[in-house]
Design a protein around this motif. Structure first.
Motif, mmCIF file in Angstrom:
data_model
loop_
_atom_site.group_PDB
_atom_site.id
_atom_site.type_symbol
_atom_site.label_atom_id
_atom_site.label_comp_id
_atom_site.label_asym_id
_atom_site.label_seq_id
_atom_site.Cartn_x
_atom_site.Cartn_y
_atom_site.Cartn_z
ATOM 1 N N SER A 1 0.822 -1.211 0.000
ATOM 2 C CA SER A 1 0.000 0.000 0.000
ATOM 3 C C SER A 1 0.856 1.260 0.000
ATOM 4 O O SER A 1 0.448 2.288 -0.520
ATOM 5 N N LEU A 2 2.042 1.186 0.583
ATOM 6 C CA LEU A 2 2.940 2.336 0.569
ATOM 7 C C LEU A 2 3.574 2.546 -0.803
ATOM 8 O O LEU A 2 3.823 3.671 -1.220
ATOM 9 N N LEU A 3 3.867 1.459 -1.506
ATOM 10 C CA LEU A 3 4.603 1.542 -2.765
ATOM 11 C C LEU A 3 3.718 1.705 -3.993
ATOM 12 O O LEU A 3 4.150 2.265 -4.997
ATOM 13 N N MET A 4 2.515 1.180 -3.943
ATOM 14 C CA MET A 4 1.657 1.190 -5.134
ATOM 15 C C MET A 4 0.442 2.079 -4.920
ATOM 16 O O MET A 4 -0.072 2.199 -3.811
ATOM 17 N N SER A 5 -0.020 2.630 -6.005
ATOM 18 C CA SER A 5 -1.266 3.377 -5.927
ATOM 19 C C SER A 5 -2.417 2.374 -5.876
ATOM 20 O O SER A 5 -2.256 1.199 -6.180
ATOM 21 N N GLY A 6 -3.580 2.828 -5.509
ATOM 22 C CA GLY A 6 -4.733 1.943 -5.370
ATOM 23 C C GLY A 6 -5.072 1.206 -6.644
ATOM 24 O O GLY A 6 -5.437 0.033 -6.618
ATOM 25 N N GLY A 7 -4.976 1.871 -7.792
ATOM 26 C CA GLY A 7 -5.318 1.232 -9.064
ATOM 27 C C GLY A 7 -4.389 0.084 -9.404
ATOM 28 O O GLY A 7 -4.829 -0.963 -9.876
ATOM 29 N N GLN A 8 -3.103 0.271 -9.158
ATOM 30 C CA GLN A 8 -2.142 -0.806 -9.433
ATOM 31 C C GLN A 8 -2.400 -1.995 -8.528
ATOM 32 O O GLN A 8 -2.325 -3.144 -8.953
ATOM 33 N N ARG A 9 -2.692 -1.709 -7.277
ATOM 34 C CA ARG A 9 -2.943 -2.771 -6.310
ATOM 35 C C ARG A 9 -4.174 -3.582 -6.733
ATOM 36 O O ARG A 9 -4.164 -4.803 -6.732
ATOM 37 N N THR A 10 -5.230 -2.874 -7.120
ATOM 38 C CA THR A 10 -6.455 -3.540 -7.556
ATOM 39 C C THR A 10 -6.204 -4.372 -8.804
ATOM 40 O O THR A 10 -6.663 -5.519 -8.897
ATOM 41 N N ALA A 11 -5.459 -3.831 -9.752
ATOM 42 C CA ALA A 11 -5.163 -4.560 -10.986
ATOM 43 C C ALA A 11 -4.364 -5.824 -10.698
ATOM 44 O O ALA A 11 -4.634 -6.891 -11.258
ATOM 45 N N ARG A 12 -3.392 -5.722 -9.810
ATOM 46 C CA ARG A 12 -2.580 -6.896 -9.474
ATOM 47 C C ARG A 12 -3.420 -7.962 -8.785
ATOM 48 O O ARG A 12 -3.317 -9.148 -9.096
ATOM 49 N N ARG A 13 -4.267 -7.540 -7.872
ATOM 50 C CA ARG A 13 -5.119 -8.515 -7.176
ATOM 51 C C ARG A 13 -6.116 -9.149 -8.136
ATOM 52 O O ARG A 13 -6.386 -10.346 -8.054
ATOM 53 N N ASN A 14 -6.658 -8.358 -9.058
ATOM 54 C CA ASN A 14 -7.574 -8.917 -10.055
ATOM 55 C C ASN A 14 -6.853 -9.932 -10.937
ATOM 56 O O ASN A 14 -7.414 -10.982 -11.287
ATOM 57 N N ALA A 15 -5.618 -9.631 -11.316
ATOM 58 C CA ALA A 15 -4.843 -10.559 -12.141
ATOM 59 C C ALA A 15 -4.598 -11.857 -11.390
ATOM 60 O O ALA A 15 -4.725 -12.949 -11.956
ATOM 61 N N TRP A 16 -4.263 -11.758 -10.102
ATOM 62 C CA TRP A 16 -4.002 -12.959 -9.312
ATOM 63 C C TRP A 16 -5.278 -13.778 -9.149
ATOM 64 O O TRP A 16 -5.263 -15.001 -9.239
ATOM 65 N N THR A 17 -6.397 -13.111 -8.955
ATOM 66 C CA THR A 17 -7.684 -13.808 -8.851
ATOM 67 C C THR A 17 -7.975 -14.561 -10.144
ATOM 68 O O THR A 17 -8.461 -15.692 -10.123
ATOM 69 N N SER A 18 -7.659 -13.948 -11.283
ATOM 70 C CA SER A 18 -7.855 -14.609 -12.581
ATOM 71 C C SER A 18 -6.977 -15.844 -12.710
ATOM 72 O O SER A 18 -7.415 -16.876 -13.225
ATOM 73 N N VAL A 19 -5.732 -15.744 -12.253
ATOM 74 C CA VAL A 19 -4.822 -16.895 -12.295
ATOM 75 C C VAL A 19 -5.397 -18.045 -11.468
ATOM 76 O O VAL A 19 -5.433 -19.195 -11.909
#
Length: 72
Positions: free
Chosen positions: A23-41
């Motif tokens: 949360s300190l390093l990434m903006s909210g949008g990047q975090r959401t995109a990464r989590r969505n990608a992992w959920t897809s995997v």
């Protein structure tokens, strides 16, 4: 003898610590995109596992059908 004092706050898990750093390093949008990608995997892996299981069941059913027709 006295017992050791009980810690009032829980020690954060590794996952919690990583999410805090994230949360300190990434903006909210990047975090959401990464989590969505992992959920897809994870969903793709689940579908692949289901597909393998379905193929196994169909293969067993086909073998059972062939065995039954041979006996007739």
């Amino acid at each position: 003898m006295q017992a050791a004092p009980v810690r009032a706050t829980a020690i954060p898990s590794l996952t919690t610590a990583l999410r805090a750093v994230e949360s300190l390093l990434m903006s909210g949008g990047q975090r959401t995109a990464r989590r969505n990608a992992w959920t897809s995997v994870l969903e793709d892996r689940r579908r692949a596992k289901d597909r393998v299981e379905a193929e196994r069941v169909l293969g067993q059913a086909a073998q059972a059908g062939q065995s039954a027709s041979v006996r007739l």
